[in-house]
Design an enzyme around this catalytic site. Structure first.
Site, PDB file in Angstrom:
ATOM      1  N   THR A  53       0.908  -1.042  -0.015  1.00 33.03           N
ATOM      2  CA  THR A  53       0.087  -0.034   0.055  1.00 33.03           C
ATOM      3  C   THR A  53       0.738   1.438   0.074  1.00 33.03           C
ATOM      4  O   THR A  53       1.909   1.192   0.515  1.00 33.03           O
ATOM      5  CB  THR A  53      -1.074   0.176   1.245  1.00 33.03           C
ATOM      6  OG1 THR A  53      -0.189   0.014   2.391  1.00 33.03           O
ATOM      7  CG2 THR A  53      -1.760  -1.314   1.121  1.00 33.03           C
ATOM      8  N   GLY A  79      -1.844  -3.883  10.880  1.00 32.53           N
ATOM      9  CA  GLY A  79      -2.643  -4.049  12.150  1.00 32.53           C
ATOM     10  C   GLY A  79      -3.914  -4.002  11.704  1.00 32.53           C
ATOM     11  O   GLY A  79      -4.517  -4.203  10.457  1.00 32.53           O
ATOM     12  N   ASP A  80      -4.901  -3.633  12.836  1.00 37.24           N
ATOM     13  CA  ASP A  80      -6.454  -3.558  12.600  1.00 37.24           C
ATOM     14  C   ASP A  80      -6.799  -2.434  11.516  1.00 37.24           C
ATOM     15  O   ASP A  80      -7.841  -2.798  10.586  1.00 37.24           O
ATOM     16  CB  ASP A  80      -7.184  -3.062  13.819  1.00 37.24           C
ATOM     17  CG  ASP A  80      -7.032  -4.257  14.890  1.00 37.24           C
ATOM     18  OD1 ASP A  80      -7.081  -5.458  14.384  1.00 37.24           O
ATOM     19  OD2 ASP A  80      -6.564  -3.929  16.038  1.00 37.24           O
ATOM     20  N   GLY A  81      -6.164  -1.572  11.408  1.00 35.22           N
ATOM     21  CA  GLY A  81      -6.372  -0.294  10.342  1.00 35.22           C
ATOM     22  C   GLY A  81      -6.024  -0.872   8.746  1.00 35.22           C
ATOM     23  O   GLY A  81      -6.980  -0.701   7.943  1.00 35.22           O
ATOM     24  N   GLU A  85      -9.350  -1.863   6.098  1.00 27.01           N
ATOM     25  CA  GLU A  85      -9.289  -1.413   4.752  1.00 27.01           C
ATOM     26  C   GLU A  85      -9.573  -2.470   3.926  1.00 27.01           C
ATOM     27  O   GLU A  85     -10.347  -2.313   2.961  1.00 27.01           O
ATOM     28  CB  GLU A  85      -8.174  -0.573   4.331  1.00 27.01           C
ATOM     29  CG  GLU A  85      -8.267   0.774   4.978  1.00 27.01           C
ATOM     30  CD  GLU A  85      -7.258   1.631   4.172  1.00 27.01           C
ATOM     31  OE1 GLU A  85      -6.757   1.392   3.013  1.00 27.01           O
ATOM     32  OE2 GLU A  85      -6.886   2.947   4.605  1.00 27.01           O
ATOM     33  N   GLY A 118      -1.967  -2.388  17.034  1.00 24.63           N
ATOM     34  CA  GLY A 118      -2.902  -2.756  18.319  1.00 24.63           C
ATOM     35  C   GLY A 118      -3.175  -4.370  17.904  1.00 24.63           C
ATOM     36  O   GLY A 118      -3.079  -5.295  18.971  1.00 24.63           O
ATOM     37  N   GLU A 309     -10.620   3.102  13.151  1.00 21.73           N
ATOM     38  CA  GLU A 309     -10.771   4.253  12.026  1.00 21.73           C
ATOM     39  C   GLU A 309     -11.682   5.284  11.935  1.00 21.73           C
ATOM     40  O   GLU A 309     -12.879   4.834  12.329  1.00 21.73           O
ATOM     41  CB  GLU A 309     -10.847   3.570  10.679  1.00 21.73           C
ATOM     42  CG  GLU A 309      -9.866   2.449  10.264  1.00 21.73           C
ATOM     43  CD  GLU A 309      -8.339   3.359  10.268  1.00 21.73           C
ATOM     44  OE1 GLU A 309      -8.119   4.423   9.544  1.00 21.73           O
ATOM     45  OE2 GLU A 309      -7.294   2.626  10.948  1.00 21.73           O
TER      46      GLU A 309
END
Length: 329
Positions: A53, A79-81, A85, A118, A309
């Site tokens: 990305t 991570g969770d972000g 996405e 996280g 987010e």
């Protein structure tokens, strides 16, 4: 190449969506280290495609194209972000993305190699964080299970947003918004985010409706968390009864909390025992609608987030989509 050959190849494609800057660059470094082992163990059975990305929302585009191309799996590396996405790439215009005509076969599965700050969804499943050998083991075994997906709808946002972990509103969402500015500090960013959010925080009366029932006013709301899974904020067991396979969402509301309440009761948030305290309510729902009580002087600043987010502000509707995706466990 014949069309059948193209279809067969696509069904063996594993697309790894990597956020190389995640966890202060550690994600990119760890990804390079695991590539030889990944190619050795998984490359015999499928085509491994690396997709790095380059900025916000890029993972959505990559994942969406991979699903349309009929990939066997799209794996979020980060991570969770990043996972958030990639998950949202499975949806377009409120519907699951379908593979292009001429590419029949099993549905694209969603996978995760947790390497972020996280990694709260990985905590839910009891995975060893940043353990690349365990992550490769999961992919090689290829065990899949249909997982529930949460959805957030904001009237002012034309695009629905989806989450696997926890969505929330008010203080917790505002803290997450500020925490994202301090990711370079690791899990300390969540503490700094919470302190900064409290500086301008006011507990608010909110109107809520669950499962299409009657609207009720919930007084002095500090934060409301909507869990498809248990953890958020770098390890807080905020919705301890949440289960991403039970077809429901757990809603936990903290009411009339002061800054010192969090200091005194912080340990309960990590243990999941806060749900037994006064000024905390919990409920299992399929839908939750939340809006502000009319007050023009303060309208429009109740934050909403999902999977860490920032999404926008109230009003919002949260709902569950049962058994929506194949998830690699």
């Amino acid at each position: 190449m014949a069309p059948d050959a193209l279809t067969t190849s696509a069904q063996r494609d594993y697309v790894f969506v990597v956020n190389p800057s995640g966890a202060n660059g550690r994600t990119g470094q760890q990804w390079k280290k695991m590539m030889p082992d990944l190619n050795s163990r998984l490359g015999k059975d499928c085509n491994i495609h690396e997709a790095l990305t380059t900025g916000p929302l890029h993972a959505i585009e990559i994942a969406r194209e991979a699903v349309r191309d009929g990939a066997a799996a799209v794996v979020a590396v980060g991570g969770d972000g990043t996972l958030h996405e990639v998950l949202n790439g499975f949806f377009d215009d409120g519907k699951l993305v379908q593979s292009r005509e001429g590419r029949p076969g099993p549905r694209t599965a969603l996978g995760l190699i947790p390497m972020g700050t996280g990694s709260d969804l990985a905590r839910h499943f009891g995975w060893n964080l940043n353990d690349r050998h365990q992550a490769i083991d999961r992919l090689v075994k290829g065990h899949k299970r249909r997982i529930d997906v949460g959805r957030v709808q904001l009237p002012d946002d034309k695009v629905d947003r989806y989450f696997l972990n926890v969505a929330s509103l008010h203080l917790s969402a505002k803290a997450g918004y500020f925490a994202s500015m301090y990711k370079k500090l690791g899990n300390l960013c969540y503490v700094i985010g919470a302190l900064q959010a409290f500086r301008s925080h006011e507990n608010r009366d909110l109107r809520m409706r669950t499962d299409g029932g009657e609207w009720t006013v919930v007084p002095k709301v500090t934060a409301t968390c909507v869990g498809n899974a248990k953890y958020f904020g770098g390890g807080m067991n905020i919705t301890p009864s949440a289960d991403p396979f039970n077809g429901g969402l757990e809603v936990v509301s903290l009411m009339d909390y002061k800054w010192y309440d969090f200091i005194l009761k912080m340990h309960t948030l990590y243990q999941g025992t806060h749900v037994h305290l006064d000024k905390v309510t919990t409920n299992s729902v399929q839908t939750l609608e939340v809006e502000e009580v009319e007050n023009e002087s303060r309208k429009g600043n109740v934050f909403v987030q999902a999977d860490g987010e920032h999404l926008g502000f109230l009003p919002a509707k949260f709902s569950i989509l049962p058994e929506q995706l194949d998830f690699i466990l």
